[in-house]
Motif scaffolding. Structure first.
Motif, PDB file in Angstrom:
ATOM      1  N   VAL A 247      -5.228  10.895  -9.490  1.00  0.00           N
ATOM      2  CA  VAL A 247      -4.506   9.630  -9.331  1.00  0.00           C
ATOM      3  C   VAL A 247      -5.549   8.532  -9.376  1.00  0.00           C
ATOM      4  CG1 VAL A 247      -3.043   8.236  -7.791  1.00  0.00           C
ATOM      5  CG2 VAL A 247      -2.745  10.732  -7.893  1.00  0.00           C
ATOM      6  N   ASN A 248      -5.456   7.634 -10.339  1.00  0.00           N
ATOM      7  CA  ASN A 248      -6.501   6.613 -10.479  1.00  0.00           C
ATOM      8  C   ASN A 248      -5.892   5.322 -11.022  1.00  0.00           C
ATOM      9  OD1 ASN A 248      -9.067   5.661 -10.201  1.00  0.00           O
ATOM     10  ND2 ASN A 248     -10.028   7.162 -11.595  1.00  0.00           N
ATOM     11  N   GLY A 249      -6.303   4.209 -10.451  1.00  0.00           N
ATOM     12  CA  GLY A 249      -5.825   2.904 -10.901  1.00  0.00           C
ATOM     13  C   GLY A 249      -4.408   2.586 -10.469  1.00  0.00           C
ATOM     14  N   HIS A 250      -3.925   3.330  -9.476  1.00  0.00           N
ATOM     15  CA  HIS A 250      -2.527   3.202  -9.039  1.00  0.00           C
ATOM     16  C   HIS A 250      -2.436   2.357  -7.770  1.00  0.00           C
ATOM     17  CE1 HIS A 250       1.634   4.521  -8.574  1.00  0.00           C
ATOM     18  NE2 HIS A 250       1.376   4.762  -7.318  1.00  0.00           N
ATOM     19  N   ILE A 251      -1.391   1.531  -7.696  1.00  0.00           N
ATOM     20  CA  ILE A 251      -1.136   0.811  -6.447  1.00  0.00           C
ATOM     21  C   ILE A 251       0.058   1.487  -5.784  1.00  0.00           C
ATOM     22  CG2 ILE A 251      -0.768  -1.425  -5.335  1.00  0.00           C
ATOM     23  CD1 ILE A 251      -3.292  -1.307  -7.128  1.00  0.00           C
ATOM     24  N   LEU A 252      -0.162   2.124  -4.664  1.00  0.00           N
ATOM     25  CA  LEU A 252       0.901   2.826  -3.943  1.00  0.00           C
ATOM     26  C   LEU A 252       1.524   1.843  -2.939  1.00  0.00           C
ATOM     27  CD1 LEU A 252       2.484   5.343  -3.157  1.00  0.00           C
ATOM     28  CD2 LEU A 252       0.522   6.070  -1.768  1.00  0.00           C
ATOM     29  N   TYR A 253       2.758   1.416  -3.256  1.00  0.00           N
ATOM     30  CA  TYR A 253       3.413   0.448  -2.369  1.00  0.00           C
ATOM     31  C   TYR A 253       4.089   1.169  -1.213  1.00  0.00           C
ATOM     32  CZ  TYR A 253       2.093  -3.202  -5.539  1.00  0.00           C
ATOM     33  OH  TYR A 253       1.337  -4.068  -6.288  1.00  0.00           O
ATOM     34  N   VAL A 254       3.721   0.789  -0.036  1.00  0.00           N
ATOM     35  CA  VAL A 254       4.283   1.366   1.194  1.00  0.00           C
ATOM     36  C   VAL A 254       5.045   0.239   1.875  1.00  0.00           C
ATOM     37  CG1 VAL A 254       3.764   2.647   3.307  1.00  0.00           C
ATOM     38  CG2 VAL A 254       2.262   2.872   1.302  1.00  0.00           C
ATOM     39  N   ASP A 255       6.265  -0.013   1.376  1.00  0.00           N
ATOM     40  CA  ASP A 255       6.949  -1.271   1.702  1.00  0.00           C
ATOM     41  C   ASP A 255       8.391  -1.087   2.172  1.00  0.00           C
ATOM     42  OD1 ASP A 255       7.919  -2.326  -1.716  1.00  0.00           O
ATOM     43  OD2 ASP A 255       8.256  -0.487  -0.562  1.00  0.00           O
ATOM     44  N   GLY A 256       8.793   0.144   2.432  1.00  0.00           N
ATOM     45  CA  GLY A 256      10.175   0.368   2.885  1.00  0.00           C
ATOM     46  C   GLY A 256      11.197   0.083   1.804  1.00  0.00           C
ATOM     47  N   GLY A 257      10.714  -0.136   0.567  1.00  0.00           N
ATOM     48  CA  GLY A 257      11.638  -0.345  -0.554  1.00  0.00           C
ATOM     49  C   GLY A 257      11.815  -1.802  -0.980  1.00  0.00           C
ATOM     50  N   ILE A 258      11.030  -2.711  -0.381  1.00  0.00           N
ATOM     51  CA  ILE A 258      11.212  -4.139  -0.691  1.00  0.00           C
ATOM     52  C   ILE A 258      11.159  -4.418  -2.187  1.00  0.00           C
ATOM     53  CG2 ILE A 258      10.157  -6.432  -0.500  1.00  0.00           C
ATOM     54  CD1 ILE A 258       9.252  -5.771   2.281  1.00  0.00           C
ATOM     55  N   LEU A 259      10.180  -3.850  -2.885  1.00  0.00           N
ATOM     56  CA  LEU A 259       9.986  -4.210  -4.298  1.00  0.00           C
ATOM     57  C   LEU A 259      11.113  -3.698  -5.184  1.00  0.00           C
ATOM     58  CD1 LEU A 259       6.135  -3.746  -4.866  1.00  0.00           C
ATOM     59  CD2 LEU A 259       7.430  -5.892  -4.694  1.00  0.00           C
ATOM     60  N   ALA A 260      11.914  -2.736  -4.643  1.00  0.00           N
ATOM     61  CA  ALA A 260      12.991  -2.153  -5.450  1.00  0.00           C
ATOM     62  C   ALA A 260      14.334  -2.838  -5.184  1.00  0.00           C
ATOM     63  CB  ALA A 260      13.115  -0.654  -5.124  1.00  0.00           C
ATOM     64  N   TYR A 261      14.381  -3.782  -4.263  1.00  0.00           N
ATOM     65  CA  TYR A 261      15.670  -4.226  -3.680  1.00  0.00           C
ATOM     66  C   TYR A 261      15.878  -5.726  -3.849  1.00  0.00           C
ATOM     67  CZ  TYR A 261      19.207  -4.552   0.137  1.00  0.00           C
ATOM     68  OH  TYR A 261      20.339  -4.777   0.904  1.00  0.00           O
ATOM     69  N   ILE A 262      17.054  -6.111  -4.335  1.00  0.00           N
ATOM     70  CA  ILE A 262      17.368  -7.542  -4.519  1.00  0.00           C
ATOM     71  C   ILE A 262      17.580  -8.234  -3.174  1.00  0.00           C
ATOM     72  CG2 ILE A 262      19.887  -7.257  -4.684  1.00  0.00           C
ATOM     73  CD1 ILE A 262      19.785  -9.326  -6.986  1.00  0.00           C
ATOM     74  N   GLY A 263      17.897  -7.448  -2.152  1.00  0.00           N
ATOM     75  CA  GLY A 263      18.100  -8.041  -0.823  1.00  0.00           C
ATOM     76  C   GLY A 263      19.552  -7.994  -0.408  1.00  0.00           C
ATOM     77  N   LYS A 264      19.763  -7.875   0.898  1.00  0.00           N
ATOM     78  CA  LYS A 264      21.127  -7.739   1.428  1.00  0.00           C
ATOM     79  C   LYS A 264      21.907  -9.031   1.196  1.00  0.00           C
ATOM     80  CE  LYS A 264      21.510  -5.466   5.273  1.00  0.00           C
ATOM     81  NZ  LYS A 264      22.129  -4.235   4.668  1.00  0.00           N
ATOM     82  N   GLN A 265      23.144  -8.877   0.710  1.00  0.00           N
ATOM     83  CA  GLN A 265      24.010 -10.052   0.493  1.00  0.00           C
ATOM     84  C   GLN A 265      24.255 -10.760   1.832  1.00  0.00           C
ATOM     85  OE1 GLN A 265      27.592  -9.029  -1.509  1.00  0.00           O
ATOM     86  NE2 GLN A 265      28.582 -11.044  -1.192  1.00  0.00           N
ATOM     87  N   PRO A 266      24.022 -12.078   1.897  1.00  0.00           N
ATOM     88  CA  PRO A 266      24.233 -12.809   3.159  1.00  0.00           C
ATOM     89  C   PRO A 266      25.667 -12.648   3.677  1.00  0.00           C
ATOM     90  CG  PRO A 266      23.139 -14.218   1.516  1.00  0.00           C
ATOM     91  CD  PRO A 266      23.595 -12.985   0.775  1.00  0.00           C
TER      92      PRO A 266
END
Ligand code: NAP
Ligand code: GCO
Length: 266
Positions: A247-266
């Motif tokens: 595994v090289n040159g990889h950024i492992l995001y440990v974010d609870g899914g933030i980058l995959a999610y548009i966000g909860k509808q208000p």
């Protein structure tokens, strides 16, 4: 040997920068539990002493050094001292970092430069200092602590986002330039983690309600919680161990899914 040996750090020297507390302390603690010898630095003697005591309380005999990671001469001298007193650095975690939350048009160039100096120039300086011995030894692991801001912008964090975006590309460049020497350089991109750095974003309001940003992050995170430093320990051990040798040159995001999610509808 069992498969779990692939995740062992036994016999390895790990240097985690800025690790008297916070994310760096958690990563160093995980490395110690995986068998590594821990080296850390911080910017002043008081912090280092408090860090050594904190590690001791956790049952870890850490080697603590005072060093400003933006000072190339001091870093070069520190690496020589570590090699003499502890051993060649097998694992470097570029963790030390600062943030200044200032609207860009109100931020001085000096303030912008200071953030970039710590968050981007210092990882270059520290990586440059340890790579020659890693080449001689035939292996090495460099882990850069990136950020959501390696991928996303937001108001008031222009310098930090520029630095963390650059750190993502420095990670890929170290991978490209030194992968042939069996050196793996990857990043960890924490989401929003409860540490002193984010404490202002989580302060309770005078009426006892959540800070607006706190509520915002909860709505943006599928896990519906802030991360804890302990959430980073397993990913950090993986990237420091033989289990990630391809595994090289990889950024492992440990974010609870933030980058995959548009966000909860208000
Ligand atoms: P923190 O609590 O502010 O700790 C940062 C550490 O780095 C402190 O010990 C600090 O010492 C040290 N440091 C700062 N400048 C230094 C320098 N020039 N030389 C040596 N040490 C220096 O931060 P954290 O939340 O643990 O974050 C650690 C890393 O994770 C940072 O790179 C940060 O950008 C990144 N990160 C944090 C989060 C989060 O949500 N917390 C998320 C993504 C990424 P002082 O106390 O003297 O400043
Ligand atoms: C901010 C926060 C973030 C976190 C982290 C997110 O002001 O937005 O401090 O930058 O520290 O970098 O990954």
């Amino acid at each position: 040997m069992g498969f779990e040996q692939n995740f062992s750090l036994k016999g390895k020297v790990a240097w985690i920068t800025g690790a008297s507390y916070g994310i760096g302390f958690a990563i160093a603690s995980a490395y110690a539990q995986a068998g590594a010898t821990i080296v850390f630095n911080d910017i002043n003697r008081d912090l280092v002493n408090k860090g050594v005591e904190a590690y001791k309380q956790a049952g870890i005999q850490a080697h603590g050094y005072v060093c400003d990671v933006t000072n190339e001469e001091a870093v070069t001298a520190l690496v020589a001292q570590i090699e003499k007193e502890v051993g060649v650095v097998d694992i470097l975690v570029n963790n030390a970092g600062i943030i200044r939350r200032i609207p860009m048009t109100e931020m001085s160039a000096a303030e912008f430069r200071k953030v970039v100096d710590v968050d981007l120039n210092a990882p270059f300086i520290c990586s440059k200092a340890v790579i020659p011995s890693m080449i001689k030894k035939g292996h090495g692991k460099i882990i850069n602590i990136c950020s959501m801001m390696s991928e996303l912008g937001r108001e008031t964090v222009s310098a930090y986002a520029a630095a963390k975006g650059g750190l993502k590309m420095l990670t890929r460049n170290i991978c490209s330039e030194y992968g042939k020497y069996n050196i793996q350089c990857n990043g960890i991109g924490p989401g929003y983690i409860a540490t002193p750095q984010t404490a202002p974003l989580r302060e309770r309001q005078p009426d006892g309600s959540r800070h607006p940003f706190d509520s915002f992050i909860i709505a943006k995170t599928p896990a519906e919680r802030w991360g804890e430093t302990s959430d980073l320990m397993g990913p950090a051990v993986f990237l420091a161990s033989d289990a990630s040798n391809f595994v090289n040159g990889h950024i492992l995001y440990v974010d609870g899914g933030i980058l995959a999610y548009i966000g909860k509808q208000p």
